[in-house]
Write a protein that holds these residues in place. Structure first.
Motif, short mmCIF file in Angstrom:
data_model
loop_
_atom_site.label_atom_id
_atom_site.label_comp_id
_atom_site.label_asym_id
_atom_site.label_seq_id
_atom_site.Cartn_x
_atom_site.Cartn_y
_atom_site.Cartn_z
N PRO A 7 -16.54 -5.66 7.97
CA PRO A 7 -15.73 -5.22 6.82
C PRO A 7 -14.66 -6.22 6.35
CG PRO A 7 -15.25 -3.91 8.79
CD PRO A 7 -16.43 -4.76 9.11
N LYS A 8 -14.17 -7.09 7.21
CA LYS A 8 -13.18 -8.07 6.75
C LYS A 8 -13.86 -9.33 6.23
CE LYS A 8 -10.91 -8.48 10.67
NZ LYS A 8 -11.76 -7.66 11.56
N ALA A 9 -15.16 -9.44 6.41
CA ALA A 9 -15.92 -10.66 6.11
C ALA A 9 -15.48 -11.81 7.00
CB ALA A 9 -15.87 -11.04 4.62
N TYR A 10 -14.79 -11.50 8.07
CA TYR A 10 -14.62 -12.47 9.16
C TYR A 10 -14.54 -11.69 10.46
CZ TYR A 10 -9.59 -11.38 8.62
OH TYR A 10 -8.38 -10.74 8.50
N PHE B 163 -20.21 -13.53 5.40
CA PHE B 163 -20.38 -12.28 4.67
C PHE B 163 -21.55 -11.48 5.25
CE2 PHE B 163 -18.14 -14.78 1.47
CZ PHE B 163 -17.28 -13.85 0.93
N GLY C 163 -4.47 -4.96 3.45
CA GLY C 163 -3.11 -4.83 3.98
C GLY C 163 -2.99 -4.56 5.47
N ILE D 250 -0.79 -6.32 1.04
CA ILE D 250 -2.13 -6.90 0.89
C ILE D 250 -2.01 -8.42 0.96
CG2 ILE D 250 -4.14 -7.09 -0.62
CD1 ILE D 250 -3.60 -4.23 -1.52
N ALA E 152 -11.93 -12.47 1.38
CA ALA E 152 -13.39 -12.36 1.55
C ALA E 152 -13.83 -10.90 1.64
CB ALA E 152 -13.83 -13.14 2.79
N ARG E 153 -12.91 -10.02 2.08
CA ARG E 153 -13.30 -8.62 2.28
C ARG E 153 -13.59 -7.90 0.96
NH1 ARG E 153 -8.30 -6.65 5.49
NH2 ARG E 153 -8.39 -8.85 6.06
N TYR E 154 -13.18 -8.47 -0.13
CA TYR E 154 -13.47 -7.81 -1.42
C TYR E 154 -14.87 -8.18 -1.85
CZ TYR E 154 -8.54 -7.51 -0.71
OH TYR E 154 -7.33 -7.29 -0.11
N CYS F 158 0.82 -1.21 0.00
CA CYS F 158 0.00 0.00 0.00
C CYS F 158 0.85 1.26 0.00
CB CYS F 158 -0.93 0.00 1.20
SG CYS F 158 -2.31 -1.13 0.98
N ILE G 27 -18.65 -3.79 -1.05
CA ILE G 27 -19.42 -2.91 -0.15
C ILE G 27 -18.68 -1.60 0.09
CG2 ILE G 27 -20.43 -2.65 2.16
CD1 ILE G 27 -21.92 -4.68 0.48
N GLN G 28 -17.47 -1.68 0.64
CA GLN G 28 -16.81 -0.47 1.13
C GLN G 28 -15.91 0.19 0.09
OE1 GLN G 28 -13.94 0.91 4.74
NE2 GLN G 28 -14.60 -1.18 4.82
N TYR G 29 -15.21 -0.61 -0.69
CA TYR G 29 -14.25 -0.07 -1.66
C TYR G 29 -14.07 -1.10 -2.77
CZ TYR G 29 -11.51 -3.18 1.22
OH TYR G 29 -11.08 -4.29 1.91
N ASN H 115 -8.72 -14.19 3.68
CA ASN H 115 -8.13 -12.87 3.44
C ASN H 115 -8.83 -12.12 2.30
OD1 ASN H 115 -6.16 -12.87 5.46
ND2 ASN H 115 -4.69 -13.95 4.16
N ARG I 251 -17.91 -10.55 -6.99
CA ARG I 251 -16.75 -11.44 -6.87
C ARG I 251 -16.54 -12.29 -8.12
NH1 ARG I 251 -14.61 -11.98 -1.81
NH2 ARG I 251 -14.38 -14.24 -1.80
N ARG J 266 -10.62 -17.03 13.30
CA ARG J 266 -11.47 -16.26 12.39
C ARG J 266 -12.80 -16.97 12.20
NH1 ARG J 266 -7.68 -14.34 7.34
NH2 ARG J 266 -6.13 -13.17 8.55
N TYR K 16 -3.11 5.00 3.33
CA TYR K 16 -1.98 4.85 4.25
C TYR K 16 -0.83 4.16 3.54
CZ TYR K 16 -2.85 -0.16 4.81
OH TYR K 16 -2.98 -1.50 4.59
N PHE L 20 -8.25 1.15 -6.51
CA PHE L 20 -8.09 1.34 -5.06
C PHE L 20 -6.88 2.20 -4.76
CE2 PHE L 20 -6.27 -0.15 -0.96
CZ PHE L 20 -7.26 0.40 -0.14
N GLY M 13 0.46 -3.39 5.68
CA GLY M 13 0.32 -2.70 4.41
C GLY M 13 0.60 -3.57 3.21
N LEU N 298 -28.60 -8.31 -1.87
CA LEU N 298 -27.27 -8.36 -1.26
C LEU N 298 -26.46 -9.58 -1.73
CD1 LEU N 298 -25.28 -7.13 0.81
CD2 LEU N 298 -26.33 -8.61 2.52
N TYR O 21 -22.96 -9.67 -3.90
CA TYR O 21 -21.73 -10.40 -3.54
C TYR O 21 -21.30 -11.32 -4.68
CZ TYR O 21 -22.18 -9.28 1.50
OH TYR O 21 -22.23 -8.66 2.73
N TYR P 161 -19.50 2.04 10.72
CA TYR P 161 -18.46 1.15 11.27
C TYR P 161 -17.94 1.61 12.64
CZ TYR P 161 -18.21 -0.81 6.52
OH TYR P 161 -18.50 -1.39 5.32
#
Lengths: 486, 476
Positions: B87-90, B82, B46, A204, A322-324, A83, A327-329, A320, A347, B78, A103, A99, A202, A339, A343, B143
């Motif tokens: 936000p981390k999906a876990y 979903f 990250g 990913i 799963a956050r993509y 990052c 929703i947020q970014y 790791n 994905r 973890r 930071y 993206f 930082g 919903l 998803y 959040y």
């Protein structure tokens, strides 16, 4: 010779003597990019303005007579999974195509503190999953030694940039061989530090228990200089080790006398590329002539390491990544009903096939009813792989092996055969499983003129020894001096 | 047929730390949406978690207060699923090696003490909050709450009625407040409860099929929800039907439970050890240090109040049921020694008014010192008992000192003989009938005259003095 062709330590000395400026060096690198990038395609993002601004700041400080750290003013490329504040960080994935992190990764902050000039972000296999950089969602990177072959991966962009003089040095990340294998295929130096030596904050995440950032450089001296900057405990990373960081340049000694070097018999299986085998055996002979003791050793669980890796790494990746979720970014599908549909479509559209394959592998391995049979078992096998190395290191100070079973292969040759692709990392991934250190240095060329890499594996936090062996080998050979013709 | 009710609870309590469990953001309740966040709790690509040591400390403290064994080695895992508020999906939680196990809590049921087993206490992070649009066409995510530290407390299936469940929760809340690990404000979501309930024929050894109840926002709702669910299950069994294992949602408006998801739809959370965090290794010495910091628990405090302050058992029980109330009482007694008088005011005026206001002691501006000062004013004769009640109400509402209130509203008792004497003379002159009655031997008539003096002085006259003066004047 053009400035962009020199090593960091040569440029550092010239800067100190006032023979050149950071701006001249940076412009030389940017000119080189202009010249060859169309062929190599090492970069996802080039930060021309940012780099020149950084260079000017360093020149100003030099003019003021300020004492600057060794890497001040030296252009560096970063793999696009680290990052960078305000600069796009994509992981070469459609899902993070736009993206912009708010930071800096710890390593990026350290580089900036040390005055390194960040040139841009390099192409990679999507989310660092792959061994050829062909899994980038954007484009392929070519191997500067033969544009029809791959640069290796997943840090293919970083290795190609350093080999093609499009950067003086680079950072890569290595989860199963992603620094060392492309370094081998591109004829440069790549080091994967001991797990916990370099902060992952930082970076990913692909597989958290295996990922590690490390240098990709033109020679071992540059590698030591860069290690001096990036290693060290980080309170933001709970897995970062609280150990003292030595001055790695102290290990730049042309001396291997009395060192015990192991050669594992399992790393020369039937069907290994004979040119690779020969180059590595010859490297062993040379080190022996220089005074090292070569000892044949056994790492009996080597055969299981690959299968084991493909349980643990995908399991961690499935969580790791799963956050993509749109929703947020990051990427979000344009058209969805609810919903769950959002998803699914986000994905499905955002991830490439290899990433999806590994998410599915990992999700399966962690599923209720399968966890014990796969993940838990894999953790046990991982312990066995680690114990192999622990036992070996009772007898030897370090281990040498091929980095990759073959030199660079043709683009497209293995993309449709995931298992053949996975085998590219068969000699590197046990090092990640054990959490220890490994470096790849050039040790020969194939008939076609493609580089071959020698891997030197060391004890945890004993990067000094492998740097010393690599440096000694380098001082007594010329492989690292050859440059690809572009 | 008679059935036995089997209930087990899962309680989530927010820990009272200043910062979140894995980053430095504030845990303060409220705040504009998404203002208490950073890259770490937002789960940006990250980032890595770093455990807040205060969370471990408070978790251990809570577990010790619940008589648990603290695990020398536990770890984070973890929990993968979903949902937009995650936000981390876990969720970073604890799975097979929780922070603590094998505890218990004693509750009083029908005058008898009953031990309720605590299966485990574990640490985890809270999720964010979804705000749904009125049209239902979109939802927004806040959040701020993401990463607030929680403990999850799981009980054994030891509770035998919805009423017992409520008693348990009240006791648990009191203990957590006493241990100063959670403020347990259900209205702010810092205490939440899910319940597992099943029934079986009286005498049967095997458990019946259980259902899990969610979305109960008060202790009363827990009891009502469980009562409804027990009735529903009985009806099913009596009709020869089977109970389906499922998760049901309590609906406050209709006073009913509805199916949320069946067993088949239950999530597979794919728990695995959190690779970003080292295990939690706790030395014996550390645990013992924390044990030493545990404050006096309600039972011990009640005993002390009886012995030290001579309070009746009933008073001591009521006052110590809430730590905040007991703290208030003790502070007050430091300033005003007559503990029984303080107890009378706390249990009478204070609790009565609080209940009417539906508020807790820490939600009003009244301080213990103000109550003590007011009691002193009474003793000095500056105000009468009747006036004191007015002053007290004012203090509860405004937080002003009793002196200020007495001064400003002119509530000071008139104890000046000369001044009162004039008023008494006037009352005697204005009420010849009563005077006559009194002098004729109807001594009770003096009551009316006292009342008139009080009326003239708007209650401020010193009653003893008024009596004395009236008697003197009437009998002279």
């Amino acid at each position: 010779m053009k400035l962009c062709e020199l090593t960091a330590h040569e440029l550092k000395d010239m800067l100190r003597k006032g023979e050149t400026s950071s701006r001249e060096i940076t412009e030389s690198v940017l000119d080189r990019i202009q010249e060859v990038e169309e062929k190599v395609k090492a970069y996802v993002t080039i930060d021309r303005e940012g780099a020149l601004k950084q260079a000017d700041e360093i020149d100003e400080k030099l003019k003021q007579g300020e004492q600057l750290p060794p890497l001040a003013g030296i252009p560096i490329a970063l793999k696009d999974n680290m990052c960078t504040k305000g600069l796009k960080t994509t992981c070469s994935s459609k899902i993070l195509e736009n993206f912009v992190p708010p930071y800096d990764a710890t390593v990026v902050a350290k580089l900036k503190e040390n005055g390194a000039v960040i040139i841009g972000k390099t192409n990679m296999d999507e989310f660092a999953m792959g061994s050829s950089t062909e899994n980038s969602a954007f484009f392929n990177t070519a191997n500067p030694w033969d544009l029809t072959t791959v640069p290796g991966g997943s840090s293919g962009g970083s290795a190609a940039a350093v080999a093609a003089d499009e950067a003086v040095m680079a950072l890569g990340s290595d989860t199963g061989g992603s620094i060392r294998q492309p370094a081998a295929l591109c004829g440069v130096v790549g080091l994967k530090p001991t797990y916990g030596f370099v902060s992952r904050y930082g970076l990913i995440a692909f597989a958290s228990s295996l990922d590690q950032i490390g240098p990709i450089t033109r020679d071992v001296t540059d590698c030591a200089l860069l290690m001096n900057v990036i290693c060290g405990h980080d309170p933001r990373d709970s897995t970062s080790a609280d150990v003292k960081v030595p001055d790695f340049t102290r290990f730049l000694r042309n001396d291997v006398k009395g060192l015990r070097i192991g050669i594992p018999k399992e790393y020369f299986p039937e069907g290994i590329n004979p040119e690779v085998e020969k180059a590595v055996i010859n490297a062993g002979k040379l080190l022996e002539e220089l005074g090292a003791e070569i000892i044949e050793i056994s790492l009996p669980h080597t055969d299981y390491a690959l299968a084991d890796y493909y349980i643990i790494a995908p399991a961690e990746a499935s969580s790791n990544l799963a956050r993509y979720d749109g929703i947020q970014y990051g990427y979000r599908s344009q058209d969805y009903d609810d919903l769950i549909d959002l998803y699914k479509k986000t994905r499905s559209e955002g991830f490439g096939p290899e990433v999806k394959r590994r998410i599915m592998l990992g999700t399966y391995a962690l599923s209720s009813g399968y966890y014990d049979a796969y993940y838990l078992k894999a953790l046990k096998v991982r312990t066995l792989v680690k114990q192999d190395f622990d036992r070996a290191f009772e007898k030897v100070d370090c281990i040498i092996s091929p980095t990759s079973p073959t030199p660079a292969f043709k683009m497209g040759e293995k993309v449709d055969d995931p298992l053949a692709m996975y085998l590219s990392d068969v000699f590197t991934l046990p090092v990640n499983m054990a959490g220890i250190a490994g470096i790849s240095i050039p040790c020969g060329f194939s008939k076609e003129g493609l580089p071959i890499g020698l891997q030197v594996i060391g004890k945890p936090f004993d990067e000094g020894t492998i740097i010393q062996v690599a440096y000694t080998f380098e001082q007594n050979t010329d492989f690292h001096k050859r440059k690809p013709e572009l | 047929m008679d059935y036995e009710v089997i209930i087990g609870l899962e309680v989530h309590a927010e820990l009272l730390t200043d910062s979140k469990i894995f980053c430095c953001c504030t845990t303060e309740f409220g705040g504009a949406p998404n203002t208490h966040c950073c890259p770490v709790c937002l789960g940006l690509p990250g980032v890595l978690p770093v455990t807040n040591e205060k969370v471990i400390e408070l978790g251990v403290k809570a577990a010790l207060a619940l008589n648990c064994e603290i695990s020398p080695y536990s770890k984070f895992d973890r929990k993968n699923y979903f949902y937009p508020d995650l936000p981390k999906a876990y969720q970073i939680s604890q799975y097979d090696l929780p922070l603590a196990r094998n505890g218990y809590l004693e509750i009083e049921v029908d005058g008898k003490t009953k031990k309720i087993g605590i299966t485990r206490v574990h640490l985890e992070e809270d999720a964010g909050k979804l705000v749904h649009s009125e049209t239902g066409s979109y939802s927004l995510v806040d959040y701020n709450r993401t990463g607030v530290p929680l403990i999850e407390i799981v009980t054994e299936p030891d509770l035998r009625s919805p009423a017992e469940a409520k008693i348990f929760l009240e006791k648990l809340k009191s203990i957590l407040q006493y241990a100063e690990v959670s403020d347990c404000k259900m209205q702010e979501g810092s205490l939440r409860c899910d319940a597992n309930v099943s029934i079986r024929p009286m005498g049967s050894k095997e458990f019946g099929t259980k259902t899990e109840l969610k979305n109960m926002n008060s202790f009363k709702a827990v009891q009502k929800g469980l009562e409804y669910e027990v009735k529903r299950q009985k009806k099913l069994l009596e009709r020869g039907k089977k109970i389906i294992q499922e998760t049901r949602r309590w609906d406050e408006n209709s006073n009913k439970t509805y199916t949320m998801r069946s067993k088949e739809e239950a999530h597979d959370y794919r728990y695995f050890p959190e690779p970003d965090l080292p295990p939690i290794v706790l030395e014996k010495g550390y645990i013992e240090e924390i044990r030493k910091t545990l404050p006096e628990m309600p039972y011990d405090r009640k005993k002390r109040y009886i012995e030290e302050y001579g309070l009746p058992e009933y008073d001591a029980g009521v006052i110590t049921s809430s730590k905040a109330l007991a703290d208030f009482f003790e502070e007050c007694v430091k300033e005003y020694v007559d503990a029984k008088t303080v107890s009378n005011w706390v249990m009478g005026e204070l609790l009565g008014t609080l209940n009417a206001m539906d508020k807790e002691i820490d939600e009003i501006p009244l301080t213990p010192k103000h109550l003590a000062d007011m009691l002193k004013l009474m003793d000095k004769g500056t105000i009468s008992g009747k006036i004191a009640k007015k002053v007290f109400k004012e203090m509860m509402e405004t937080g002003r000192t009793p002196d200020e209130i007495v001064e400003e509203k002119g509530l000071k008792q008139i104890a000046d003989e000369g001044e009162l004497s004039k008023i008494v003379d006037k009352v005697i002159a204005d009420n010849p009938k009563s005077v006559e009655d009194y002098r004729a031997g109807k001594k009770k008539a003096i009551g009316y005259l006292v009342g008139q003096v009080m009326k003239e002085t708007r209650g401020k006259a010193n009653p003893q003095l008024v009596n004395k003066l009236l008697r003197e004047k009437l009998e002279s």
